[in-house]
Design a protein around this motif. Structure first.
Motif, short mmCIF file in Angstrom:
data_model
loop_
_atom_site.label_atom_id
_atom_site.label_comp_id
_atom_site.label_asym_id
_atom_site.label_seq_id
_atom_site.Cartn_x
_atom_site.Cartn_y
_atom_site.Cartn_z
N ALA A 178 -9.50 96.36 -9.39
CA ALA A 178 -9.06 95.29 -8.50
C ALA A 178 -8.82 94.02 -9.31
N ARG A 179 -7.68 93.38 -9.07
CA ARG A 179 -7.33 92.11 -9.71
C ARG A 179 -6.78 91.17 -8.64
N GLY A 180 -7.60 90.25 -8.19
CA GLY A 180 -7.16 89.33 -7.14
C GLY A 180 -6.88 90.09 -5.86
N SER A 181 -5.69 89.93 -5.33
CA SER A 181 -5.32 90.63 -4.10
C SER A 181 -4.68 91.98 -4.38
N GLY A 182 -4.53 92.32 -5.67
CA GLY A 182 -3.90 93.58 -6.02
C GLY A 182 -4.76 94.41 -6.94
N LYS A 183 -4.10 95.24 -7.75
CA LYS A 183 -4.79 96.10 -8.70
C LYS A 183 -4.11 96.03 -10.06
N GLN A 184 -4.86 96.37 -11.09
CA GLN A 184 -4.32 96.51 -12.42
C GLN A 184 -4.51 97.97 -12.82
N TYR A 185 -3.42 98.66 -13.08
CA TYR A 185 -3.47 100.07 -13.42
C TYR A 185 -3.52 100.24 -14.93
N MET A 186 -4.32 101.20 -15.36
CA MET A 186 -4.56 101.37 -16.79
C MET A 186 -4.46 102.83 -17.22
N LEU A 187 -3.82 103.03 -18.35
CA LEU A 187 -3.82 104.32 -19.02
C LEU A 187 -4.83 104.22 -20.15
N GLN A 188 -5.84 105.10 -20.12
CA GLN A 188 -6.92 105.01 -21.09
C GLN A 188 -7.04 106.29 -21.90
N VAL A 189 -7.52 106.13 -23.13
CA VAL A 189 -7.82 107.25 -24.03
C VAL A 189 -9.30 107.17 -24.37
N ALA A 190 -10.01 108.29 -24.31
CA ALA A 190 -11.44 108.32 -24.59
C ALA A 190 -11.79 109.57 -25.36
N ASP A 191 -13.04 109.62 -25.86
CA ASP A 191 -13.54 110.85 -26.46
C ASP A 191 -13.53 111.95 -25.39
N ALA A 192 -13.61 113.19 -25.83
CA ALA A 192 -13.52 114.31 -24.90
C ALA A 192 -14.63 114.30 -23.86
N ASP A 193 -15.77 113.65 -24.16
CA ASP A 193 -16.85 113.59 -23.18
C ASP A 193 -16.78 112.31 -22.34
N GLY A 194 -15.70 111.54 -22.46
CA GLY A 194 -15.50 110.36 -21.64
C GLY A 194 -15.99 109.06 -22.23
N TYR A 195 -16.65 109.11 -23.38
CA TYR A 195 -17.17 107.89 -23.99
C TYR A 195 -16.09 107.18 -24.82
N ASN A 196 -16.36 105.91 -25.13
CA ASN A 196 -15.47 105.09 -25.95
C ASN A 196 -14.06 104.98 -25.38
N PRO A 197 -13.93 104.62 -24.10
CA PRO A 197 -12.59 104.48 -23.52
C PRO A 197 -11.85 103.29 -24.12
N ARG A 198 -10.53 103.47 -24.28
CA ARG A 198 -9.68 102.40 -24.79
C ARG A 198 -8.41 102.34 -23.95
N THR A 199 -8.08 101.16 -23.44
CA THR A 199 -6.88 100.99 -22.64
C THR A 199 -5.67 100.87 -23.56
N ILE A 200 -4.68 101.72 -23.38
CA ILE A 200 -3.49 101.68 -24.23
C ILE A 200 -2.28 101.13 -23.50
N ALA A 201 -2.33 101.08 -22.18
CA ALA A 201 -1.24 100.48 -21.40
C ALA A 201 -1.81 100.04 -20.06
N GLU A 202 -1.34 98.91 -19.54
CA GLU A 202 -1.77 98.46 -18.23
C GLU A 202 -0.64 97.72 -17.54
#
Length: 427
Positions: free
Chosen positions: A172-196
């Motif tokens: 959630a960002r203000g009255s809307g949303k910010q969508y993100m494409l993330q890359v993480a380790d295979a177990d879900g740790y260390n997420p990194r946003t590569i596009a939003e």
């Protein structure tokens, strides 16, 4: 237009999630394999300033989550040796263990020396000894690497714990949303946003060398397909035609994308040459053709179509020609994804109002249901073919799940701060 309506409804579910973080991740084994091999991962002896990563816990979680191993709880261990000459194999035999891993880690905050040994408990044989030195930011990756070594030694199959996944989330960002494409380790740790973007992002697809991701973005208020290089963040629009631009899938050699376009009428499958931007149309007609995926040898493309009245999977040669229907079991079969060996397809199977992950054996045309949810989607094979990552709805929340390709094991990756959708496992 029923197929497109179904795809649109699934896409809407992508957009109701919130931002995930490593700190809020819970990994839960929801179904264990009855034939899992007993193995004990003894806590590694630590000397010096190590940080907050406990290597044995990461290795334990990796191996238990694979479905091939049943790990021993730390509190049930009679001893906790860290050196080979301190191991009493009778203790581990009494506990019913087949294999034992011990290790040590020494560090000063700047670098860490890690050593581990893998034993056959029944005969005391040393199966593997290994040493490595890593930096402070590489401790989890080192643990995953050790898990891969153990997994391959005991199963004969490459491990995938040191690989990555991509997924879509939003916040959630203000009255809307910010969508993100993330890359993480295979177990879900260390997420990194590569596009939003304040507009939807969906359908991430990895290049064969895992250096790039293709995805769909609506940041211009219209759909467009982008290819982004992970190392430098550079992205390029490769398809922004009138109408639908969707469902990108890299060819096995990385030189082309199979995509869905509606610029000439109904959604059809096209092949886009990334070097020349030339388009080759593979399907045509009044049906809705979407969600292409390449066969590992690059000779054909499997896609979803309602040409028979309901969404089913079809195959068409890359040279064009007549499409062949592949699926017949269930009212709905979509989002096909090839196994790495090309012998099977993971897919979403719909029957009786339930949408579950299934595998189609291409030789026998036998369909096997793997998941147990009501709204499971977006299957993606692990690089070794042993597991399938998918998105699921659990208790009204979107989570990621992993199921063994034979259905023997299932685990849930629950991002407590939000939901995630559209997972894709890197090669």
């Amino acid at each position: 237009m029923k197929l497109f309506a179904n795809i649109f409804c699934i896409s809407v579910l992508i957009l109701i999630s919130e931002c995930a973080s490593a700190e809020g991740l819970t990994i839960e084994i929801t179904k264990g394999a009855q034939t899992a091999v007993p193995i004990a991962i003894v806590p590694f002896a630590q000397q010096g300033s190590i940080g907050n990563v406990k290597l044995s816990d990461v290795i334990d979680s990796d191996l238990a989550g694979s479905g091939f191993f049943k790990t021993l709880a730390e509190e049930d261990m009679l001893t906790q040796p860290s050196e080979p000459d301190k191991v009493n194999f009778r203790d581990w035999q009494a506990l019913g263990q087949d294999y034992l891993t011990i290790g040590q880690i020494q560090g000063n905050g700047n670098s860490f020396n890690i050593e581990f040994h893998l034993f056959n408990v029944h005969n005391g044989q040393l199966l593997m000894g290994y040493r490595l030195t890593v930096g402070p930011q590489e401790l989890r990756r080192a643990a995953h690497h050790i898990s891969d070594l153990i997994y391959e030694k005991l199963t004969g199959r490459k491990g995938v714990f040191n690989t990555r996944i991509a997924y879509v989330t939003s916040a959630a960002r203000g009255s809307g949303k910010q969508y993100m494409l993330q890359v993480a380790d295979a177990d879900g740790y260390n997420p990194r946003t590569i596009a939003e973007s304040p507009e939807p992002i969906m359908a991430p697809a990895w290049s064969p060398d895992a250096s790039k991701i293709a995805y769909v973005s609506f940041h211009t208020k219209r759909s467009a397909i982008y290819v982004q290089t992970l190392a430098n963040g550079q992205r390029e629009s490769v398809a922004a035609y009138p109408g639908i631009n969707g469902a990108p899938a890299f060819s096995p050699d990385g030189s082309k994308l199979a995509i869905t376009l509606s610029k000439d009428g109904s959604p059809d499958i096209y092949v886009l040459n990334l070097a020349t931007r030339g388009l080759t149309r593979l399907t045509s007609g009044l049906s809705i053709d979407t969600e292409p995926t390449w066969s590992p040898d690059g000779s054909s493309i499997v896609f979803t179509s309602d040409m028979g009245g309901k969404p089913q999977l079809y195959s068409i040669p890359i040279s064009g020609g007549r499409a062949t229907r592949l699926t017949f079991q269930g009212d709905y079969n979509a989002r096909g994804r090839f196994s790495p060996d090309g012998r099977s397809l993971a897919m979403v199977n719909g029957s009786g109002g339930r949408y579950r992950i299934a595998v189609l054996d291409l030789a026998s045309r036998t369909t096997t249901l793997l998941s147990e949810g009501n709204l499971d989607e977006s299957p993606s094979f692990a690089p070794n073919g042993a597991m399938i990552l998918f998105a699921a709805n659990r208790g009204g929340r979107s989570v990621l799940s992993v199921v063994a390709s034979d259905g023997a094991m299932q685990q849930k990756l629950d991002f407590q701060s939000g939901g995630v959708r559209e997972p894709a496992w890197a090669p």
